[in-house]
Design a protein around this motif. Structure first.
Motif, short mmCIF file in Angstrom:
data_model
loop_
_atom_site.label_atom_id
_atom_site.label_comp_id
_atom_site.label_asym_id
_atom_site.label_seq_id
_atom_site.Cartn_x
_atom_site.Cartn_y
_atom_site.Cartn_z
N PRO A 69 0.82 -1.22 0.00
CA PRO A 69 0.00 0.00 0.00
C PRO A 69 0.85 1.26 0.00
O PRO A 69 1.94 1.31 0.58
CB PRO A 69 -0.81 -0.13 1.30
CG PRO A 69 -0.89 -1.61 1.53
CD PRO A 69 0.44 -2.13 1.09
N GLY A 70 0.34 2.27 -0.68
CA GLY A 70 1.04 3.55 -0.74
C GLY A 70 0.28 4.54 -1.60
O GLY A 70 -0.55 4.18 -2.43
N LEU A 71 0.58 5.82 -1.39
CA LEU A 71 -0.05 6.91 -2.12
C LEU A 71 0.91 7.41 -3.19
O LEU A 71 2.09 7.68 -2.91
CB LEU A 71 -0.41 8.04 -1.15
CG LEU A 71 -1.12 9.26 -1.73
CD1 LEU A 71 -2.49 8.89 -2.30
CD2 LEU A 71 -1.27 10.34 -0.66
N PHE A 127 -3.62 14.37 -10.74
CA PHE A 127 -3.78 12.93 -10.90
C PHE A 127 -3.02 12.18 -9.82
O PHE A 127 -1.81 12.34 -9.66
CB PHE A 127 -3.30 12.49 -12.28
CG PHE A 127 -3.93 11.21 -12.73
CD1 PHE A 127 -5.10 11.21 -13.47
CD2 PHE A 127 -3.37 9.99 -12.39
CE1 PHE A 127 -5.70 10.03 -13.87
CE2 PHE A 127 -3.96 8.80 -12.79
CZ PHE A 127 -5.13 8.83 -13.53
N TRP A 128 -3.74 11.32 -9.07
CA TRP A 128 -3.15 10.55 -7.99
C TRP A 128 -3.76 9.15 -7.97
O TRP A 128 -4.81 8.91 -8.58
CB TRP A 128 -3.37 11.24 -6.63
CG TRP A 128 -4.82 11.36 -6.25
CD1 TRP A 128 -5.67 12.37 -6.60
CD2 TRP A 128 -5.58 10.43 -5.47
NE1 TRP A 128 -6.93 12.13 -6.09
CE2 TRP A 128 -6.90 10.94 -5.39
CE3 TRP A 128 -5.29 9.22 -4.84
CZ2 TRP A 128 -7.92 10.28 -4.69
CZ3 TRP A 128 -6.30 8.56 -4.15
CH2 TRP A 128 -7.60 9.10 -4.09
N ALA A 129 -3.12 8.26 -7.26
CA ALA A 129 -3.64 6.90 -7.08
C ALA A 129 -3.13 6.36 -5.76
O ALA A 129 -2.04 6.71 -5.31
CB ALA A 129 -3.19 6.00 -8.23
N GLU A 130 -3.94 5.49 -5.16
CA GLU A 130 -3.54 4.86 -3.90
C GLU A 130 -3.68 3.35 -4.03
O GLU A 130 -4.75 2.85 -4.39
CB GLU A 130 -4.36 5.37 -2.73
CG GLU A 130 -3.86 4.84 -1.39
CD GLU A 130 -4.45 5.57 -0.20
OE1 GLU A 130 -3.73 5.74 0.80
OE2 GLU A 130 -5.63 5.99 -0.28
N LEU A 131 -2.60 2.63 -3.74
CA LEU A 131 -2.61 1.18 -3.77
C LEU A 131 -3.10 0.63 -2.44
O LEU A 131 -2.71 1.10 -1.37
CB LEU A 131 -1.21 0.63 -4.05
CG LEU A 131 -0.59 0.89 -5.42
CD1 LEU A 131 0.76 0.20 -5.50
CD2 LEU A 131 -1.50 0.43 -6.54
N GLY A 132 -3.97 -0.40 -2.52
CA GLY A 132 -4.31 -1.22 -1.39
C GLY A 132 -3.62 -2.56 -1.54
O GLY A 132 -2.82 -2.75 -2.46
N PRO A 180 5.99 11.12 -0.44
CA PRO A 180 6.65 11.00 0.86
C PRO A 180 5.66 11.23 2.00
O PRO A 180 4.73 12.03 1.89
CB PRO A 180 7.70 12.12 0.82
CG PRO A 180 7.16 13.12 -0.18
CD PRO A 180 6.42 12.31 -1.20
N ALA A 181 5.86 10.50 3.09
CA ALA A 181 5.02 10.70 4.27
C ALA A 181 5.40 12.02 4.93
O ALA A 181 6.54 12.49 4.85
CB ALA A 181 5.22 9.54 5.24
#
Length: 507
Positions: A341-343, A351-356, A411-412
């Motif tokens: 998982p990550g953003l 444009f963005w995507a987030e992995l589960g 980055p977090a």
């Protein structure tokens, strides 16, 4: 065809619904001659303990779309005609979109549900067709140039209803009955909204973490998702499509004919149906989702078989449909991706995507990802075609909705860009956003009350809001422009443009 194995898979899925003693669904296997096997489990009504059966009426949601496409084709309407030549009073940009692109999801049309939600009007608000159309006719622009990108939107199908009435002088309900339902002997309803009483309709439910809740959808039901039918009836429709019965002679080929992007490459999305593959087999289908209802129709036209999965529970219906169809065809199920998982986001823009663990949310558009033999991460599209390659742990590259994308892992701990802080107003609809230095925001909410959100900052003057309503989540991107204005963008709506408070709009 391995009918016994497919029937056993369907019975196992339906059996789990019955064991849970919650909402349920029906699974129907069919070929071109008709229904071959049925399974059902769970309840159509928890309150009344009414069992869900293959004859229980259910909201078809977006499976409804290709019924409208077939009706338009039978009425002889041109897919090349610009919407503005077919319906009066449309905004200039909307009017330039050809009817075919309005239906194949490449028209760049903002989805009205998300446009309204971004203004604080949730999908549970009761809005009549005329009210939605009045707001549609004030749209300030398109999400993207027509033909550039496949981005899911129901607006083209809403406009198609207006096209049919303007050009043929007949309501869609009447045209659908005359052209398709009466000749095929099918009982399929088209209610105006959720308040219309319907015989034998299953109640839709979603799980809030503790208990089942009723789903609600207040907006007018357009042809994008308004039909109501049983699993058995939908299977009979699928059989008629496969066999080309009556008015459907050659219709499946017309509905699934290639639809190219502006660059000449083909989109997987056609006229209300998606074409993809299950192993070596070409499959055609479409999903449907309304709060409390999740459905899928899948067909293998070259083999002349298909499966219907209708449920009144808010959970994935594509994978059960794939499981049953794969068993029927003797094809292996695709391998779910195993993801970290990550953003992620592009270097610039919204444009963005987030992995589960096995899925991806692309600007709010959700798809399960599968591991291809070539190392690519792919979707079997419910709503969005995706083919991505992971470049180490920090980058995703490939195509999403037909567009080349390069996404970097975010980055977090990114701080909120101070230029976002302030009060922003949208001139076309009068919406207002207040962004605070502590990383919270008051987004537009019902009655001007506002909706509180904690922002997820991204580099480059961007941040994601987070809005939840019932079972659905909306995460629009706040995107600072070079001229000091602010755009609000999600997968289905990218047209709202905010100005700092007390700064006059130069338009």
């Amino acid at each position: 065809m391995v009918w016994n194995r497919a029937s056993a898979e369907a019975a196992a899925i339906a059996g789990r619904w019955s064991e849970e003693r919650g909402p349920g669904g029906a699974i129907v296997l069919f070929d071109a001659a008709g229904i071959k096997a049925t399974s059902a489990g769970g309840y159509a009504s928890l309150e009344l303990s009414v069992p869900f059966t293959p004859d229980s009426e259910n909201r078809l949601a977006s499976i409804s779309k290709h019924f409208m496409a077939a009706t338009l084709l039978l009425e002889g309407l041109s897919m090349q005609a610009p919407l503005g030549s077919l319906v009066d009073g449309l905004p200039e940009a909307v009017g330039t979109v050809p009817l075919g692109r309005a239906l194949d999801m490449t028209g760049g049309l903002p989805d009205m549900m998300e446009v309204l939600w971004q203004q604080g009007i949730p999908y549970t608000a009761s809005l009549a067709r005329e009210e939605v159309m009045a707001l549609l006719k004030r749209l300030p622009g398109l999400c993207a140039p027509p033909g550039q990108e496949m981005a899911y939107s129901n607006t083209g199908w809403r406009l198609a209803e207006a096209v049919l009435e303007a050009q043929r002088g007949t309501p869609y309900r009447a045209a659908l009955e005359r052209r398709l339902l009466a000749p095929l002997g099918l009982r399929i309803g088209f209610p105006a909204d959720e308040t219309e009483p319907l015989r034998d309709l299953a109640t839709g439910y979603w799980w809030d973490g503790l208990s089942w809740r009723r789903g609600r959808y207040g907006m007018h039901f357009s042809p994008s998702g308004g039909l109501v039918a049983s699993a058995a009836t939908l299977a009979k429709w699928g059989a008629a499509l496969l066999s080309g019965a009556g008015p459907l002679a050659g219709m499946l080929d017309r509905l699934t004919a290639p639809r190219p992007f502006a660059d000449g490459s083909d989109s997987v999305y056609r006229l209300g149906l998606v074409e993809t593959r299950l192993g070596q087999v070409r499959i055609i289908g479409h999903g449907g989702s309304l709060p409390g209802y999740r459905n899928h129709l899948l067909m293998a036209p070259d083999q002349g078989v298909g499966v219907v999965v209708l449920t009144n529970r808010e959970e994935d219906a594509l994978w059960p449909a794939l499981t049953v169809l794969a068993a029927l065809l003797g094809e292996p199920l695709p391998v779910p991706a195993a993801l970290t998982p990550g953003l992620y986001a592009e270097a610039e823009g919204p444009f963005w995507a987030e992995l589960g663990p096995d899925s991806i949310s692309v600007m709010g558009g959700f798809e399960r990802l599968l591991q291809g033999r070539d190392g690519m991460l792919r979707s079997i599209p419910a709503y969005l075609d995706i083919a991505l390659q992971a470049q180490g742990d920090t980058r995703l590259e490939g195509r999403i909705g037909g567009v080349a994308r390069r996404l970097e892992k975010m980055p977090a701990g990114t701080p909120l860009d101070p230029r976002l802080v302030g009060v922003w107003e949208e001139p076309d609809y009068g919406s207002r956003i207040e962004i605070r230095a502590d990383g919270t925001a008051r987004m537009p909410g019902p009655g001007g009350l506002g909706a509180e959100s904690r922002l997820t900052p991204l580099p480059g003057g961007r941040a994601l809001a987070d809005l939840k309503h019932g079972p659905w989540r909306h995460r629009p991107c706040l995107w600072l422009q070079a001229d000091g204005s602010l755009r609000l963008a999600s997968h289905r709506s990218r047209v709202l443009h905010f100005r700092p408070q007390n700064v006059r709009d130069p338009r």
